[in-house]
Design an enzyme around this catalytic site. Structure first.
Site, PDB file in Angstrom:
ATOM      1  N   LYS A  93      94.072  46.567 -34.003  1.00 13.29           N
ATOM      2  CA  LYS A  93      94.775  47.182 -35.154  1.00 13.29           C
ATOM      3  C   LYS A  93      94.384  46.456 -36.448  1.00 13.29           C
ATOM      4  O   LYS A  93      93.196  46.154 -36.636  1.00 13.29           O
ATOM      5  CB  LYS A  93      96.291  47.188 -34.896  1.00 13.29           C
ATOM      6  N   GLU A 111     100.034  57.219 -24.185  1.00 10.27           N
ATOM      7  CA  GLU A 111     100.727  56.150 -24.907  1.00 10.27           C
ATOM      8  C   GLU A 111     101.998  56.737 -25.529  1.00 10.27           C
ATOM      9  O   GLU A 111     101.949  57.337 -26.607  1.00 10.27           O
ATOM     10  CB  GLU A 111      99.786  55.596 -25.991  1.00 10.27           C
ATOM     11  N   GLY A 153      97.674  46.637 -27.259  1.00  7.50           N
ATOM     12  CA  GLY A 153      97.734  46.327 -28.688  1.00  7.50           C
ATOM     13  C   GLY A 153      98.042  44.862 -28.888  1.00  7.50           C
ATOM     14  O   GLY A 153      97.158  44.001 -28.809  1.00  7.50           O
ATOM     15  N   GLY A 154      99.320  44.547 -29.118  1.00  6.91           N
ATOM     16  CA  GLY A 154      99.758  43.195 -29.470  1.00  6.91           C
ATOM     17  C   GLY A 154      99.162  42.079 -28.622  1.00  6.91           C
ATOM     18  O   GLY A 154      98.678  41.074 -29.145  1.00  6.91           O
ATOM     19  N   SER A 190     103.174  48.439 -25.154  1.00  2.00           N
ATOM     20  CA  SER A 190     103.839  47.169 -24.827  1.00  2.00           C
ATOM     21  C   SER A 190     103.323  46.531 -23.544  1.00  2.00           C
ATOM     22  O   SER A 190     104.103  45.904 -22.812  1.00  2.00           O
ATOM     23  CB  SER A 190     105.365  47.359 -24.743  1.00  2.00           C
ATOM     24  N   ASN A 208      93.104  46.948 -28.605  1.00  3.81           N
ATOM     25  CA  ASN A 208      93.159  47.525 -29.955  1.00  3.81           C
ATOM     26  C   ASN A 208      93.756  46.479 -30.887  1.00  3.81           C
ATOM     27  O   ASN A 208      94.962  46.235 -30.865  1.00  3.81           O
ATOM     28  CB  ASN A 208      94.034  48.799 -29.900  1.00  3.81           C
ATOM     29  N   HIS A 231      95.144  58.029 -32.278  1.00  6.73           N
ATOM     30  CA  HIS A 231      96.219  57.038 -32.116  1.00  6.73           C
ATOM     31  C   HIS A 231      97.425  57.480 -32.946  1.00  6.73           C
ATOM     32  O   HIS A 231      97.275  57.967 -34.063  1.00  6.73           O
ATOM     33  CB  HIS A 231      95.744  55.648 -32.556  1.00  6.73           C
TER      34      HIS A 231
HETATM   35  P1  13P Z   1     101.228  47.453 -28.079  1.00 12.33           P
HETATM   36  O1  13P Z   1     100.504  47.004 -26.839  1.00 12.33           O
HETATM   37  O2  13P Z   1     101.378  46.376 -29.092  1.00 12.33           O
HETATM   38  O3  13P Z   1     102.487  48.167 -27.753  1.00 12.33           O
HETATM   39  O4  13P Z   1     100.289  48.542 -28.766  1.00 12.33           O
HETATM   40  C1  13P Z   1      99.946  49.641 -28.047  1.00 12.33           C
HETATM   41  C2  13P Z   1      98.958  50.397 -28.818  1.00 12.33           C
HETATM   42  O5  13P Z   1      99.304  51.038 -29.793  1.00 12.33           O
HETATM   43  C3  13P Z   1      97.570  50.304 -28.370  1.00 12.33           C
HETATM   44  O6  13P Z   1      96.783  51.226 -29.025  1.00 12.33           O
END
Ligand code: 13P
Length: 265
Positions: free
Chosen positions: A15, A172, A242-243, A221, A13, A100
């Site tokens: 974002k 999540e 995510g990150g 994370s 993701n 989300h």
């Molecule tokens: P992170 O992996 O940055 O914590 O993000 C998780 C997320 O929100 C994936 O949709």
């Protein structure tokens, strides 16, 4: 169904992290890093709306990478300034994240609205990756089970047994998302417990066999350093990243660690 019959899945993701140019570079780099890898993991990347077409074009000939959107409106079309519908993403995406926590917080969307989005995606043949999870406050007041059950049941109530195999649920915990700067990460045993809860709710409604076809991911994370502690828990079918997903080296490292399936039932 054995765990190994559910194909492992990694969803990235992105974002609102990258420019259009950087999104195209990122997909190019991921493609390159996976070039000589015989993948047995399904991989989906979810860029921003403006890059959906470009990223879809970049992976057009790929059998390893698929494209997802990060959200849709619950209506198929209409006077909804600034929104994007399932019909508008469909030429480019086969997957879509819905529910989300960042969208829920931004728009105040309810569990029922998330459920309508799931139904809309299924109607048009897209795979929903629907997120459930508790806030820090809900966790502190021991409401995790209640909150996750409520979110999951709302989704399952409108599903059919057949469509269950086309659904992906991501657990999540909101407090564990890297942007929320968690002090600690969830205990893998607790994650496995919540996964079991989600699968049990599916089994209560559709029977054990149907519930075994549902794929359940962990998100929050996830990095190359910790992914192994999460994904080899029973019942965990992959991760929503995510990150780390905007860094091709890290993302591909995570994918490679899911290779080979794992043997958990
Ligand atoms: P992170 O992996 O940055 O914590 O993000 C998780 C997320 O929100 C994936 O949709």
């Amino acid at each position: 169904m054995e765990r190994k019959e559910r194909k492992r899945l990694v969803v990235g993701n992105w974002k609102m992290q990258l420019s259009h140019k950087a999104e195209l570079e990122t997909i190019g780099a991921i493609k390159n890093l996976l070039k000589n890898v015989a993948l047995d993991v399904e991989v989906v990347v979810c860029p921003s709306f403006p890059s959906l077409a470009g990223v879809a074009e970049a992976v057009k000939k790929s059998t390893k990478l698929a494209v997802g959107a990060q959200n849709i409106h619950w209506e198929e079309k209409g006077a909804w300034t600034g929104s994007v519908s399932v019909l508008q993403i469909k030429p480019f995406a086969q997957w879509c994240i819905v529910g989300h926590s960042e969208q829920r917080a931004l728009t105040g969307e309810s569990d029922e609205e998330v459920q309508v989005k799931v139904s809309t995606l299924l109607k048009y043949g897209l795979t929903p990756v629907v997120c459930v999870g508790e806030t820090a406050q809900e966790r502190a007041s021991e409401q995790t089970t209640a909150r996750v059950s409520e979110q999951t049941k709302t989704i399952l109530n409108k599903m059919t047994r057949v469509s269950l195999s086309k659904l992906v649920i991501t657990y999540e915990p909101i407090w564990a998302i890297s942007a929320n700067q968690p002090d600690e990460l969830p205990d893998p045993n607790n994650i496995a417990g919540t996964m079991l809860l989600i699968r049990k709710l599916a089994a209560d409604r559709f029977g054990v066999e149907a519930a075994e076809r549902l794929r359940i991911l962990y998100g929050g994370s996830v990095t190359p350093d910790n992914v192994a502690s999460f994904v080899f828990e029973p019942g965990v079918d992959g991760v929503l990243v995510g990150g780390a997903s905007v860094h091709p080296g890290q993302f591909v490292n995570i994918i490679k660690q899911l290779q080979g399936g794992g043997s958990q039932a």
